[in-house]
Design a protein around this motif. Structure first.
Motif, PDB file in Angstrom:
ATOM      1  N   THR A 184      -8.502   1.406  -4.831  1.00  0.00           N
ATOM      2  CA  THR A 184      -8.592   0.528  -5.989  1.00  0.00           C
ATOM      3  C   THR A 184     -10.022   0.504  -6.508  1.00  0.00           C
ATOM      4  O   THR A 184     -10.929   0.175  -5.756  1.00  0.00           O
ATOM      5  N   PRO A 185     -10.233   0.863  -7.759  1.00  0.00           N
ATOM      6  CA  PRO A 185     -11.609   0.881  -8.269  1.00  0.00           C
ATOM      7  C   PRO A 185     -12.241  -0.507  -8.237  1.00  0.00           C
ATOM      8  O   PRO A 185     -11.582  -1.503  -8.558  1.00  0.00           O
ATOM      9  N   PHE A 233      -4.811   1.790  -9.793  1.00  0.00           N
ATOM     10  CA  PHE A 233      -4.445   0.696  -8.897  1.00  0.00           C
ATOM     11  C   PHE A 233      -5.272  -0.530  -9.227  1.00  0.00           C
ATOM     12  O   PHE A 233      -6.362  -0.425  -9.761  1.00  0.00           O
ATOM     13  N   GLU A 234      -4.729  -1.680  -8.859  1.00  0.00           N
ATOM     14  CA  GLU A 234      -5.549  -2.891  -8.925  1.00  0.00           C
ATOM     15  C   GLU A 234      -5.193  -3.790  -7.757  1.00  0.00           C
ATOM     16  O   GLU A 234      -4.073  -3.765  -7.262  1.00  0.00           O
ATOM     17  N   SER A 235      -6.190  -4.556  -7.321  1.00  0.00           N
ATOM     18  CA  SER A 235      -5.957  -5.444  -6.197  1.00  0.00           C
ATOM     19  C   SER A 235      -5.415  -6.761  -6.730  1.00  0.00           C
ATOM     20  O   SER A 235      -5.738  -7.181  -7.829  1.00  0.00           O
ATOM     21  N   TYR A 242     -12.991  -2.407  -5.813  1.00  0.00           N
ATOM     22  CA  TYR A 242     -12.628  -3.321  -4.725  1.00  0.00           C
ATOM     23  C   TYR A 242     -13.713  -3.331  -3.656  1.00  0.00           C
ATOM     24  O   TYR A 242     -14.181  -2.280  -3.244  1.00  0.00           O
ATOM     25  N   GLY A 249      -5.510  -5.484   4.080  1.00  0.00           N
ATOM     26  CA  GLY A 249      -5.841  -5.604   2.655  1.00  0.00           C
ATOM     27  C   GLY A 249      -6.817  -4.535   2.219  1.00  0.00           C
ATOM     28  O   GLY A 249      -6.677  -3.941   1.154  1.00  0.00           O
ATOM     29  N   GLY A 254       0.825  -1.210   0.000  1.00  0.00           N
ATOM     30  CA  GLY A 254       0.000   0.000   0.000  1.00  0.00           C
ATOM     31  C   GLY A 254       0.853   1.252   0.000  1.00  0.00           C
ATOM     32  O   GLY A 254       0.593   2.193  -0.758  1.00  0.00           O
ATOM     33  N   ALA A 276      -5.330  -9.755  -0.021  1.00  0.00           N
ATOM     34  CA  ALA A 276      -5.374  -8.847  -1.157  1.00  0.00           C
ATOM     35  C   ALA A 276      -4.347  -7.744  -0.980  1.00  0.00           C
ATOM     36  O   ALA A 276      -4.506  -6.885  -0.129  1.00  0.00           O
ATOM     37  N   THR A 277      -3.296  -7.765  -1.758  1.00  0.00           N
ATOM     38  CA  THR A 277      -2.369  -6.645  -1.752  1.00  0.00           C
ATOM     39  C   THR A 277      -2.776  -5.715  -2.889  1.00  0.00           C
ATOM     40  O   THR A 277      -3.738  -5.971  -3.594  1.00  0.00           O
ATOM     41  N   VAL A 278      -2.028  -4.640  -3.038  1.00  0.00           N
ATOM     42  CA  VAL A 278      -2.364  -3.683  -4.088  1.00  0.00           C
ATOM     43  C   VAL A 278      -1.127  -3.440  -4.940  1.00  0.00           C
ATOM     44  O   VAL A 278       0.002  -3.598  -4.468  1.00  0.00           O
ATOM     45  N   ALA A 299      -4.991  -1.132   2.116  1.00  0.00           N
ATOM     46  CA  ALA A 299      -4.085  -1.048   0.963  1.00  0.00           C
ATOM     47  C   ALA A 299      -4.871  -0.805  -0.321  1.00  0.00           C
ATOM     48  O   ALA A 299      -4.402  -0.134  -1.229  1.00  0.00           O
ATOM     49  N   ASN A 300      -6.088  -1.350  -0.374  1.00  0.00           N
ATOM     50  CA  ASN A 300      -6.908  -1.200  -1.574  1.00  0.00           C
ATOM     51  C   ASN A 300      -7.944  -0.093  -1.440  1.00  0.00           C
ATOM     52  O   ASN A 300      -8.973  -0.119  -2.112  1.00  0.00           O
TER      53      ASN A 300
END
Lengths: 139, 127
Positions: B33-34, A52-54, B36, B26, A15, A63-65, B29-30
């Motif tokens: 994020t679109p 961004f994407e997971s 998510y 998680g 992140g 789930a990291t990014v 961190a997201n």
């Protein structure tokens, strides 16, 4: 399966990295807010956008990014009448970058906030690890 | 017996809390994020009941009975969200940080209880 507390550190670091990449791109945009071309009718600097994407970590199942890509924005360039400018076309119009500093600053705030949140999570995870270790301490 | 059970319970709860904290990490961190969807770990009561009877393999990630390292504690589901942004992201940073604080506090409680019971047991063995 790995220890969830260890995976938290990994997720948090992902992140932080994603948000700092975002911050870097934003600073590039702001730095180039007035970068024009130097030949007549040349295109100026184009605003960049991070997406961004997971991503599911195979080992940890969390789930990291990650940064999915840094793409050029499709918004049109601003035109300004500046005859005599090296980048001016026949009519005297110069194309200016499609960077709106206000938007960039607002985005920066959001990146900052997300960075802080990730940092907070890492701190808490570290705290939890320390508490576990402290159980061994006799006092 | 009851004291030994307390240790098992505390460590099980801590394992569950760690999994929960991982889910929170998680989510944070997201946070940008679109699309998510925020994740959540199944409640502790649920994992407790599945532990006391028999492990039901409802998920391919479940491990066989006898391996108590992972007693269904990391079954994550999409959680009830506070807000969903235009990009389809349902993470609320405030909610996640509140959860993280709460998890940290519970973890501290567990480790402190274990520590003090351990001290009690050690004291009883002293002359």
């Amino acid at each position: 399966m790995a220890d969830p507390l260890q995976s938290i550190l990994k997720v948090g670091a992902a992140g932080l990295e994603a948000q700092s990449t975002r911050m870097r791109v934003l600073s590039e945009n702001i730095a180039n807010a007035n970068s024009t071309g130097n030949t007549p009718g040349a295109d100026p600097y184009t605003r960049k956008v991070v997406s961004f994407e997971s991503q599911i970590d195979d080992v940890e199942q969390t789930a990291t990014v990650r940064v999915a890509g840094i793409d050029a924005a499709t918004t049109p360039y601003k035109l300004e009448y500046m005859p005599g400018h090296p980048a001016a076309d026949q009519k005297g119009f110069v194309k200016l970058p499609n960077v709106d500093v206000m938007t960039e600053v607002a985005d920066m705030r959001e990146a900052n906030r997300s960075y802080e949140a990730n940092l907070q999570i890492i701190k808490q995870a570290r705290d939890m690890i320390n508490m576990t270790i402290d159980m061994l301490r006799s006092s | 017996m009851s004291q030994l059970y307390l240790f098992a319970l505390a460590s099980q709860n801590n394992r569950w809390l760690s999994a929960r904290q991982a889910a929170v990490a998680g989510n944070v961190a997201n946070a940008n994020t679109p699309g998510y969807k925020a994740q959540e770990v199944a409640p502790f009561e649920q994992t407790m009941s599945s532990v006391s009877t028999e492990l039901t393999a409802t998920n391919s990630r479940h491990m066989a009975l006898g391996d108590t390292r992972r007693t269904g504690t990391t079954d994550t589901t999409t959680k009830v969200e506070w807000e969903t942004t235009h990009s389809g992201n349902s993470v609320s940073l405030e909610q996640e940080l509140i959860n993280a604080g709460e998890i940290n506090r519970s973890y501290r409680l567990n480790t402190s209880v274990v520590k003090s019971f351990h001290r009690m047991m050690l004291n009883s063995m002293k002359v």
